[in-house]
Design a protein around this motif. Structure first.
Motif, PDB file in Angstrom:
ATOM      1  N   ALA A  52       0.424  -1.115  -0.111  1.00  0.00           N
ATOM      2  CA  ALA A  52      -0.021   0.121  -0.237  1.00  0.00           C
ATOM      3  C   ALA A  52       0.581   1.108  -0.335  1.00  0.00           C
ATOM      4  CB  ALA A  52      -0.920   0.358   0.865  1.00  0.00           C
ATOM      5  N   LEU A  53       2.041   1.285   0.330  1.00  0.00           N
ATOM      6  CA  LEU A  53       3.039   2.862   0.507  1.00  0.00           C
ATOM      7  C   LEU A  53       3.326   2.710  -0.866  1.00  0.00           C
ATOM      8  CD1 LEU A  53       4.143   2.310   4.500  1.00  0.00           C
ATOM      9  CD2 LEU A  53       2.350   3.969   3.672  1.00  0.00           C
ATOM     10  N   ALA A  54       3.855   1.279  -1.180  1.00  0.00           N
ATOM     11  CA  ALA A  54       4.574   1.584  -2.644  1.00  0.00           C
ATOM     12  C   ALA A  54       3.481   2.185  -3.942  1.00  0.00           C
ATOM     13  CB  ALA A  54       5.017   0.014  -2.913  1.00  0.00           C
ATOM     14  N   ALA A  55       2.596   1.938  -3.509  1.00  0.00           N
ATOM     15  CA  ALA A  55       1.215   2.119  -4.423  1.00  0.00           C
ATOM     16  C   ALA A  55       1.603   3.849  -4.080  1.00  0.00           C
ATOM     17  CB  ALA A  55       0.164   1.641  -4.252  1.00  0.00           C
ATOM     18  N   ALA A  56       0.819   4.269  -2.745  1.00  0.00           N
ATOM     19  CA  ALA A  56       1.210   5.788  -2.186  1.00  0.00           C
ATOM     20  C   ALA A  56       1.943   6.252  -3.074  1.00  0.00           C
ATOM     21  CB  ALA A  56       0.493   5.900  -1.082  1.00  0.00           C
ATOM     22  N   CYS A  57       3.039   5.770  -3.378  1.00  0.00           N
ATOM     23  CA  CYS A  57       4.544   6.455  -3.425  1.00  0.00           C
ATOM     24  C   CYS A  57       4.594   7.101  -4.774  1.00  0.00           C
ATOM     25  CB  CYS A  57       5.870   5.970  -3.359  1.00  0.00           C
ATOM     26  SG  CYS A  57       7.313   6.230  -3.873  1.00  0.00           S
ATOM     27  N   ALA A  58       4.195   5.487  -5.436  1.00  0.00           N
ATOM     28  CA  ALA A  58       3.883   5.975  -6.963  1.00  0.00           C
ATOM     29  C   ALA A  58       2.793   6.386  -7.420  1.00  0.00           C
ATOM     30  CB  ALA A  58       4.054   4.385  -8.346  1.00  0.00           C
ATOM     31  N   ALA A  59       1.533   6.925  -6.774  1.00  0.00           N
ATOM     32  CA  ALA A  59       0.557   7.251  -7.276  1.00  0.00           C
ATOM     33  C   ALA A  59       1.018   9.054  -6.907  1.00  0.00           C
ATOM     34  CB  ALA A  59      -0.266   7.497  -6.332  1.00  0.00           C
ATOM     35  N   THR A  60       1.983   9.331  -5.533  1.00  0.00           N
ATOM     36  CA  THR A  60       2.759  10.504  -5.698  1.00  0.00           C
ATOM     37  C   THR A  60       3.178  11.035  -6.426  1.00  0.00           C
ATOM     38  OG1 THR A  60       2.092  10.148  -2.728  1.00  0.00           O
ATOM     39  CG2 THR A  60       3.556  12.225  -4.296  1.00  0.00           C
ATOM     40  N   ILE A  61       4.132  10.794  -6.554  1.00  0.00           N
ATOM     41  CA  ILE A  61       4.991  10.348  -7.909  1.00  0.00           C
ATOM     42  C   ILE A  61       4.783  11.048  -9.589  1.00  0.00           C
ATOM     43  CG2 ILE A  61       7.363  10.043  -9.437  1.00  0.00           C
ATOM     44  CD1 ILE A  61       7.714   8.105  -7.028  1.00  0.00           C
ATOM     45  N   TYR A 125       4.988   1.698 -12.914  1.00  0.00           N
ATOM     46  CA  TYR A 125       3.996   2.586 -13.049  1.00  0.00           C
ATOM     47  C   TYR A 125       4.797   3.870 -13.070  1.00  0.00           C
ATOM     48  CZ  TYR A 125      -0.177   5.255 -11.927  1.00  0.00           C
ATOM     49  OH  TYR A 125      -0.756   6.467 -11.779  1.00  0.00           O
ATOM     50  N   ALA A 126       5.316   4.400 -12.014  1.00  0.00           N
ATOM     51  CA  ALA A 126       5.707   5.417 -11.529  1.00  0.00           C
ATOM     52  C   ALA A 126       6.252   6.545 -12.580  1.00  0.00           C
ATOM     53  CB  ALA A 126       6.268   6.018 -10.850  1.00  0.00           C
ATOM     54  N   VAL A 127       7.170   5.614 -13.339  1.00  0.00           N
ATOM     55  CA  VAL A 127       8.193   6.086 -13.916  1.00  0.00           C
ATOM     56  C   VAL A 127       8.212   5.433 -15.732  1.00  0.00           C
ATOM     57  CG1 VAL A 127      10.732   6.614 -14.881  1.00  0.00           C
ATOM     58  CG2 VAL A 127      10.276   6.510 -12.538  1.00  0.00           C
ATOM     59  N   VAL A 128       8.385   4.415 -16.160  1.00  0.00           N
ATOM     60  CA  VAL A 128       7.949   4.070 -17.511  1.00  0.00           C
ATOM     61  C   VAL A 128       6.530   4.409 -18.188  1.00  0.00           C
ATOM     62  CG1 VAL A 128       7.829   1.447 -18.492  1.00  0.00           C
ATOM     63  CG2 VAL A 128       9.951   2.050 -16.759  1.00  0.00           C
ATOM     64  N   TYR A 129       5.097   3.718 -17.106  1.00  0.00           N
ATOM     65  CA  TYR A 129       4.546   4.335 -17.653  1.00  0.00           C
ATOM     66  C   TYR A 129       4.528   5.373 -17.788  1.00  0.00           C
ATOM     67  CZ  TYR A 129      -0.681   6.037 -17.739  1.00  0.00           C
ATOM     68  OH  TYR A 129      -2.373   6.351 -18.359  1.00  0.00           O
ATOM     69  N   THR A 130       3.837   6.199 -16.251  1.00  0.00           N
ATOM     70  CA  THR A 130       4.224   7.838 -16.174  1.00  0.00           C
ATOM     71  C   THR A 130       4.740   8.629 -17.593  1.00  0.00           C
ATOM     72  OG1 THR A 130       3.003   7.200 -14.377  1.00  0.00           O
ATOM     73  CG2 THR A 130       3.508   9.971 -14.791  1.00  0.00           C
ATOM     74  N   LEU A 131       5.931   8.727 -17.457  1.00  0.00           N
ATOM     75  CA  LEU A 131       6.926   8.945 -17.789  1.00  0.00           C
ATOM     76  C   LEU A 131       7.461   9.186 -19.276  1.00  0.00           C
ATOM     77  CD1 LEU A 131       8.508  12.252 -16.792  1.00  0.00           C
ATOM     78  CD2 LEU A 131      10.255   9.984 -16.296  1.00  0.00           C
ATOM     79  N   TRP A 132       6.960   7.465 -20.077  1.00  0.00           N
ATOM     80  CA  TRP A 132       7.214   7.449 -21.258  1.00  0.00           C
ATOM     81  C   TRP A 132       6.110   7.521 -21.805  1.00  0.00           C
ATOM     82  CZ3 TRP A 132       9.125   1.868 -23.069  1.00  0.00           C
ATOM     83  CH2 TRP A 132       9.065   2.125 -24.555  1.00  0.00           C
ATOM     84  N   LEU A 133       5.943   5.879 -21.251  1.00  0.00           N
ATOM     85  CA  LEU A 133       3.953   5.648 -22.266  1.00  0.00           C
ATOM     86  C   LEU A 133       3.192   6.351 -22.472  1.00  0.00           C
ATOM     87  CD1 LEU A 133       4.421   1.535 -20.364  1.00  0.00           C
ATOM     88  CD2 LEU A 133       4.883   2.233 -22.994  1.00  0.00           C
ATOM     89  N   LYS A 134       3.067   6.914 -21.297  1.00  0.00           N
ATOM     90  CA  LYS A 134       1.582   7.707 -21.216  1.00  0.00           C
ATOM     91  C   LYS A 134       1.912   8.586 -22.444  1.00  0.00           C
ATOM     92  CE  LYS A 134      -1.278  10.021 -18.705  1.00  0.00           C
ATOM     93  NZ  LYS A 134      -1.736  10.526 -16.767  1.00  0.00           N
ATOM     94  N   GLY A 145      -0.537  -1.695 -18.155  1.00  0.00           N
ATOM     95  CA  GLY A 145      -1.373  -2.235 -17.330  1.00  0.00           C
ATOM     96  C   GLY A 145      -0.262  -2.947 -16.203  1.00  0.00           C
ATOM     97  N   ALA A 146       0.421  -3.879 -17.043  1.00  0.00           N
ATOM     98  CA  ALA A 146       1.555  -5.011 -15.768  1.00  0.00           C
ATOM     99  C   ALA A 146       1.885  -3.745 -14.504  1.00  0.00           C
ATOM    100  CB  ALA A 146       2.499  -5.049 -16.799  1.00  0.00           C
TER     101      ALA A 146
END
Length: 294
Positions: A52-61, A125-134, A145-146
């Protein structure tokens, strides 16, 4: 004049609490399904706390990296960073605390495999998806989605210290569920994504094509969600729930394909969240009622 939100609420919003709640729920289900009886307390408590904390970290980034996009979209412009209620420095410091805490809990109180897999999911999620794939491809949500499908595997690994076939089946269900779930939202917010320059499928290929893809992925999801019963991972209770839920999802996907009702995309989006919650709840209930197994 708008009343300023309490500081704790601003930081809480950075974590996308509703998203994290769903992620944590699927991770808990993975933890419980990996155990024939009661799961080890450390895996159940510390494993899912770390996830849960890791997911919250990714969401914040994600908030930090998407700040300029969020300013352009009605759905997100009231978030703490676009409104100036928090600075990027505040958010990054908060993400660092969440991330370090998560990795420490998982590595020292659970097992190293869960820590490594969770870290890879966070980066995915925080880097590959948000910063590049998106920003790079209309298939962003399919490939990205992976990362979102990983939590049940993480919860499972917290118990077994391994990645087992049944855990990968849970991963596959969420992986196939993600495109119709998110593309329904993308249809509803197409103009906003276009204005922000994000190549979501409705922007690059049109709404009609996206409606077709939602339907095709829903059909594939129906097939995939039958696999827990076929492989004897679950029994009749799960099968009954899956059939009812899949009938509902197919109804919405068909309605979205053949009608142009403006409210349908958001209805499909909301139903898809309920669908996943009840599907995983059925897996869990079936697990503890083996008398109904085929």
């Amino acid at each position: 004049m708008a009343v300023a939100r309490p500081l704790w609420r601003r930081y809480l919003e950075l974590t996308k609490p509703k998203v994290v709640a769903l992620i944590t729920f699927t991770a808990i289900v993975g933890t419980l399904l990996a155990s024939p009886g009661a799961p080890p307390l450390d895996a159940l408590v510390f494993g899912n706390l770390g996830i849960a904390l890791a997911a919250a970290c990714a969401a914040t980034i994600n908030h930090v990296l998407d700040r300029r996009i969020d300013e352009l979209m009605a759905r997100t412009r009231a978030r703490p960073l676009p409104t100036g209620e928090l600075t990027e420095r505040n958010a990054l410091a908060f993400a660092a605390v969440l991330g370090v805490s998560s990795m420490a809990i998982l590595a020292f109180l659970v097992n190293l495999l869960t820590a490594v897999l969770t870290f890879l999911s966070l980066i995915g999620y925080a880097v590959v998806y948000t910063l590049w794939l998106k920003r790079a491809t209309s298939q962003n949500i399919v490939i990205g989605g992976a990362a979102g499908a990983a939590p049940p595997v993480l919860g499972w690994a917290a118990v077994t210290n391994s990645v087992d076939p049944d855990a990968l089946l849970l991963f596959l269900i969420i992986f196939i569920w993600t495109p119709p779930h998110f593309w329904a939202l993308a249809i509803a917010r197409r103009d906003e994504y276009a204005r922000a320059g994000i190549p979501m499928l409705p922007v690059t290929h049109g709404v009609e094509y996206t409606r077709l893809q939602v339907l095709l992925y829903t059909v594939l999801l129906v097939l995939v969600t039958l696999m827990p019963f076929i492989t004897h991972m679950s029994g009749l209770l799960y099968l009954a729930a899956a059939l009812v839920l899949n009938a509902g999802f197919l109804y919405y996907a068909l309605a979205l394909k053949i009608t142009a009702r403006v409210e349908l995309p958001m209805r499909v989006f909301r139903f898809s969240i309920t669908y996943l919650m009840w599907l995983f709840a059925a897996l869990l209930l079936d697990h503890y009622l083996p008398v109904l197994r085929a």
